[in-house]
Each structure stands twice: as C-alpha cells, then as structure tokens.
Scaffold this active site. Structure first.
Site, PDB file in Angstrom:
ATOM      1  CD1 TRP A  83     -26.558   9.129  21.287  1.00  0.00           C
ATOM      2  CD2 TRP A  83     -25.919  10.598  19.736  1.00  0.00           C
ATOM      3  NE1 TRP A  83     -26.238  10.298  21.931  1.00  0.00           N
ATOM      4  CE2 TRP A  83     -25.836  11.214  21.004  1.00  0.00           C
ATOM      5  CE3 TRP A  83     -25.550  11.323  18.603  1.00  0.00           C
ATOM      6  CZ2 TRP A  83     -25.410  12.517  21.166  1.00  0.00           C
ATOM      7  CZ3 TRP A  83     -25.133  12.634  18.769  1.00  0.00           C
ATOM      8  CH2 TRP A  83     -25.059  13.227  20.032  1.00  0.00           C
ATOM      9  CB  CYS A  96     -27.164  16.972  16.765  1.00  0.00           C
ATOM     10  SG  CYS A  96     -25.765  15.866  17.110  1.00  0.00           S
ATOM     11  CB  SER A 114     -21.114  15.039  15.649  1.00  0.00           C
ATOM     12  OG  SER A 114     -22.183  14.130  15.490  1.00  0.00           O
ATOM     13  CG  ASP A 160     -25.148  13.500  13.661  1.00  0.00           C
ATOM     14  OD1 ASP A 160     -25.186  12.273  13.885  1.00  0.00           O
ATOM     15  OD2 ASP A 160     -24.088  14.151  13.671  1.00  0.00           O
TER      16      ASP A 160
END
Length: 662
Positions: free
Chosen positions: A661, A614, A442, A659
């Site tokens: 992971w 995020c 990012s 966003d």
C-alpha cells in the site's frame, strides 16, 4: 416393503416390469432433466432471470452518455458521477452506472441511440486486478467476440505508479474496446494516486469535453451552473423501525443477520481481544481478534478483512452545529432521474446524524467539485472567489488547492470553520460528499489454526496538520476504542472477507521468503501459523525465512514472543530482524538481505522459493525488489536488464507476490 418416509414402493423390491417402477423412473428422469436444464440456464453467477428482471438494458435508458465505473474505494464512482453531471451541462442526457447491475452484452446497442457515448472510469485493485464490481465485466470483455463497431468510447484509468501493474484495468478496457471495433473519441486518461489523482482527472476532463463537443457538434452551455442530482424529502411522521440506522443495504440487516456475508451484507463480528502490541514509543500498534463463529465465513492465509468504520461523533456534531441543522431529522434524498438505478446517494430514509456518521466521508480533503458547488453559498465574495479558483483548472487554482486543501489536510469541517461565510444546506452537503468506504487489512491469522477467528494488526493513525488541527484515522481510531464488552454488550465490527491472490505455495515443501517491516508482518503471522499447523500434521515443510523490521527492539518488535517461539521450534528457519534506530546508522530489511545474499540467491534460483513482500509500496517494496535485482546481477551473472526480467518472470509465475500500500 414400503419406505415409511416416502410412502412409495421401495426400489429394493421393484422390478423393471413393475408399472410403479416405470412411473417412478419416468418421474426421476424428468427430475434429472429438469435439474440439468435449470443448471444450464442458471449456472452463472448472474442468471437469465437476473439479467432480465434486475439488470437494466442500456438501450432502454434513453441516455446518450453512460459512465460506467469500476470502483473499490469510491473514487471512480465519484468521478463517474461528475462526468454524468457534466453531460447535463452540455445539453446531453447522462448517467453513472455500475457494470454489475447491467447486462454488458447490450453494450453494442448503444449505437441505436443517436450521438451516444460510453465512458469508463476504471480503477485497478491489487496486482492489476479489477475491482469487485467490475470482475464480471472484465471476464465478459476478455471472452466476448461481440462487435462494438460504431460504439463511441473513452476511458479514464485510476491507479498508482508505485504498483507494478499501474492502471492495468483501465489500459485493458481501453485496448479491448478498440479491438472489438469501438471508436475511441479521446485518449486514455491515466490518473496517478501517488501524485495527484484529482489534478490528473481535472486535466483530462478539461480536454475531454471539448473533444466530445467537437465530435458530436455540440456547443457548451451552462458550464457554470450548479446541478442538483437529488431532492430533499423531510419525513415528519415516520415509523423509526423503517429508518436506516447504519445498515448498508437491507433494512434491519444488523439485527437479523443472514449469510452469505459480503460487501453489501457485512457480518457483525464480536471483538474478543484488543491489545496494544508495542511496549513503548509514541505510536499505538494494536492486535484485534474478531469472532466469526456461526457466520459461515471462510478465509485463507493472505486474504483481507474489510471493516466498515464510523466517523467520530465530535466531528459530526460540529458539522451539525455549523450548519444549524437538527441532526436527528429523518430525511430522504431522492434521485431526480427516475430512470436511474441509483435511487439515493446512501440508504434512505435515514437521519442527518446517521448519514454523517455511517455513510459519508467527512474526514478526507474535499475534491474540487465539492468546493465548486459549495462556493455558491459563500456570502463573502472573497470566500467565493477563493473556492472558485481552487475548483478551476488554472495553474494558480491548482496550486492553491494543493496548498490550502491537500497539503494542509483540511477536511470539510475545517473548510467550513475557515470559511465562515460558507453555509450550505445540509442536504446539499450530504449529496456532495463521497461515501465512507470499507478499510482493508491483511488478515494476521491462519484459518487452519484459527478457523473461527480473524486477526487484525494495525497502527493507529493520528497526526497534526499545518493548521494545528489533530487529524485521526477513521478506522484505526474507531478500532482502537473497541473494547470486548461495552456497557454490558459485546462490541462488534461490521466486516467481510475479500479473497486475495497472496497465497502460500501449493506444496508445503517449497521454501518461502517473507519480507514485511512494521504492520507488514500481518499476513506473515498467518503464513507462519499455517506452516506450523502443517508441520504438526506431519507434513514436510520447506524453509520458512522472515525479514522483519521495526524501530527499536525494546519498543515495537511486534509479535516478538510468538516469532521467537516459532524460531525455537524450527517453524521459522530464519528470523532476521532489522532494528532501524537501535544504532547510529539506520538498518533496514534490505540491508539484512544483502548480508544474506548467497542464501537468498540459492533459495530463489536453485530451490524454487516463493517470495512475499508486504508493506509500504513507495519505498520499501521498491528497495526490496532492487536488492533482488542486484543479487541476480552479482551472483547470477546477469545484466541489469536481464535481472529485472528475471524478477518479473518470478512475478508472472506467481513466485514473487506483493501485498503493498502507499
């Protein structure tokens, strides 16, 4: 009066009766009509000429099985290659194909090939989006009304259950093909990377092929044989200027840089800063700045920067020593299927050293198909039996693979070291290993404030495995060692920008709530910079609230000075920081959110705030979403089901973005 540049009568002095004016008008009209025709024919990204000249028509391939892949990290492509190899073992002609390189409107013509089958291995990227190479196909599939009656198909989807839109792309392709009349010959396969994607694929594949054989009346043959896809060519006399040295597609593209820059043509961005962010602790958190001046690269806050790393030289050298190969030998691996679009597994000609350094993934645990192929080179029967067992679909084999390869984090070098009788030819190993993929980060900056610079915030990955080896993250350790000047030369990073849906609200006056512990702070640095810039321009900027978390205030409070400065200036209306290990009981961002529940509920329910999350998908993002549901239940008077639906509606409206992971 004449125009000295054009040497034709100026329109200022011409009249409609003037023959020169008429001739010029006819010429101008022809030019406009020609342009309109050109625009109508070529307005799409992939025009008619590209389709006819560069794309291959499926029905001309004379393949009974075509396996398309939508792949972002290479796994779906790898699975597609394995399925196309399987087809050969069953006496069928198979090929793996990139949908970006084919005219997918020809899909219906597969019915012209007897006993044909199309398989899709489709990964889902981000928030339920198609991968880069499947975007055009996704649009076509959504909009087309073409009949696929008589087209046999099957789909294996690759996803991760920790994400909201689990396997969305694979499910969409499976559903849409059926809606268009396609004949599903086997159930949709769902692969979960949060659990064991390899095992999911192997289990699906194990049941898939018997179903295919039954459908087409085919007998399984040669199941246990090894099939080579490429043949080795050694170049003894070659001009080194014609040898690939790390370029991804175009030879000498790193020396002669030409825009536009993308996944096939990355820009070599000079490193202008590389500093350690944390003041203490055992980890290394870093901030890098890349110069994109003169690249014509444009980005927005929330976008991702993709970087192409290289493997550690010591690992490459050890593999060369174990295999007894001269790493500087110039080679080509040429596809045995001359009809295939994919002529080589990686850019050729090149050297073994370049292939192992730039093109191949040598640090991740090898998948079962690699072990299966390598087993034939074991001179010790025990080694061969063990590798065959790990590559099998038996419960005992799966457990052994899970323990010996995955949990022990053995990469291909560790496998070769721990099985000394396994010594494959270097070219076959290079054929089997997957491609080294770009890593996505990012962007931690705003183009409004810093149009010529892209910033990266990352933590260096390094850990000890169960075998006592030290494994290092390929990209982060490579980036860590990128100094501004290296032996008098500027250090560069091959990169490009991938657009994201993670965007600030269109109206700057809309409030925003950002939640990002650790390096999840990255896109929010860009968001805050952008809000600061807008404020400097005299724009009305809504509330800007940040929830950030780290271990200790004195060790890893990333961007502390910048964030506290933004709070003092009023850009950040609230800076909430959870120091998880500064007290006996751990405190996380979700605990701070609960303390401020009334304010959060007012922002999202009454003020129309946009929420951004995020970081870690498995735990943090899920916990944060649960807190929002609890707040909606308590302060909004909703049932649990209604609260969950409330948050999902925010997501649908683009007011709750992630966003994340795993």
């Amino acid at each position: 009066m004449t125009d000295p540049e054009m040497d034709i009568p100026s329109l200022e002095s011409a009249t409609e009766e003037d023959p020169l004016f008429k001739n010029f008008s006819v010429f101008l009209l022809s030019l406009i009509v020609g342009f309109l025709v050109y625009w109508l024919v070529f307005r799409k990204k992939k025009d008619v000429m590209v389709i006819k000249d560069s794309r291959r028509f499926l029905f001309l391939q004379n393949k009974s099985i075509v396996v398309f892949y939508g792949s972002q990290t290479g796994t779906a492509e790898e699975f597609a290659n394995r399925l196309s190899k399987d087809a050969q073992r069953y006496g069928m002609k198979g090929m793996a194909a990139d949908p970006e390189e084919y005219d997918m409107s020809e899909l219906s013509r597969l019915t012209e090939i007897e006993d044909s089958l199309v398989i899709f291995c489709m990964a889902t990227y981000g928030e339920g989006e198609p991968t880069d190479n499947a975007q055009d196909f996704s649009v076509w599939l959504q909009e087309t009304s073409v009949s696929l009656e008589g087209v046999n198909f099957a789909v294996f989807a690759l996803g991760n259950k920790t994400y909201e839109h689990y396997n969305a792309m694979g499910k969409f392709v499976d559903r849409r093909l059926a809606e268009l009349g396609g004949r599903r010959i086997f159930d949709l396969g769902l692969g979960d990377d949060d659990a064991n994607l390899e095992e999911d694929f192997v289990s699906w594949r194990e049941q898939f092929w018997p179903a295919v054989c039954e459908h087409f009346g085919v007998e399984a043959t040669g199941e246990d044989c090894s099939i080579r896809q490429y043949k080795l060519v050694v170049h003894s006399d070659v001009n080194m200027s014609e040898v690939y040295m790390g370029e991804l597609y175009r030879l000498k593209s790193f020396k002669n840089q030409k825009p536009p820059f993308d996944s096939k043509n990355p820009f070599l961005a000079p490193v202008t800063m590389n500093r350690k962010l944390n003041k203490g602790g055992t980890r290394h958190l870093m901030h890098l700045e890349l110069d994109i001046s003169d690249s014509k690269i444009r980005y927005e806050s929330g976008d991702h920067v993709a970087v192409y790393p290289i493997n550690e030289a010591s690992i490459v050298n050890k593999i060369g020593e174990i295999l007894g190969v001269d790493l500087d030998t110039v080679i080509s691996l040429n596809n045995l299927d001359e009809e295939s679009n994919k002529k080589h597994p990686f850019p050729c000609p090149t050297t073994y050293r370049t292939a192992l350094t730039h093109y191949l993934d040598i640090t991740n645990p090898p998948r079962t198909n690699v072990l299966y192929e390598l087993a034939q080179y074991a001179t010790d029967p025990k080694d061969q039996e063990k590798m065959r067992k790990m590559a099998s679909s038996s419960s005992e084999g799966k457990a052994l693979y899970q323990a010996w390869v995955l949990e022990s984090q053995r990469n291909v070098l560790a496998v070769l070291e721990d099985m000394p009788s396994v010594r494959p030819p270097a070219d076959h190993l290079c054929e089997l290993l997957p491609r080294l993929q770009a890593r996505y980060y990012s962007i931690a900056s705003s183009a409004m404030m810093l149009p010529n610079s892209v910033h990266i915030c990352a933590v260096v990955v390094e850990y000890k495995t169960k075998t006592g080896r030290i494994n290092r993250g390929v990209a982060t350790n490579w980036l860590k060692n990128k100094v501004v000047m290296d032996n008098g030369h500027k250090s560069t990073v091959p990169m490009y920008v991938r657009k994201s849906q993670f965007r600030l609200p269109f109206k700057a006056s809309s409030p925003v709530v950002m939640i990002g512990p650790g390096t999840g702070i990255a896109p929010f640095i860009g968001f805050i910079q952008e809000r600061a810039w807008l404020k400097q321009q005299g724009r009305e900027v809504g509330e800007t609230v940040l929830y950030y978390g780290c271990h200790h205030r004195s060790e890893d409070f990333l961007y502390q000075e910048e964030l506290e400065g933004y709070e003092r200036s009023g850009v950040l209306t609230q800076l909430n920081v959870a120091f998880s290990r500064d007290q006996e009981r751990k405190v996380y961002v979700q605990h701070l959110m609960k303390r401020n529940k009334e304010h959060l509920w007012k922002l999202i329910n009454a003020d129309g705030a946009h929420v951004y999350v995020c970081g870690d998908a498995r735990n943090m993002a899920r916990d944060v979403q649960n807190v929002f549901c609890e707040i909606a239940e308590e302060l909004g008077g909703l049932t649990h089901t209604q609260a969950v639906d409330y948050i999902k509606r925010l997501m649908t409206k683009g007011r709750y973005s992630q966003d994340v992971w795993s």
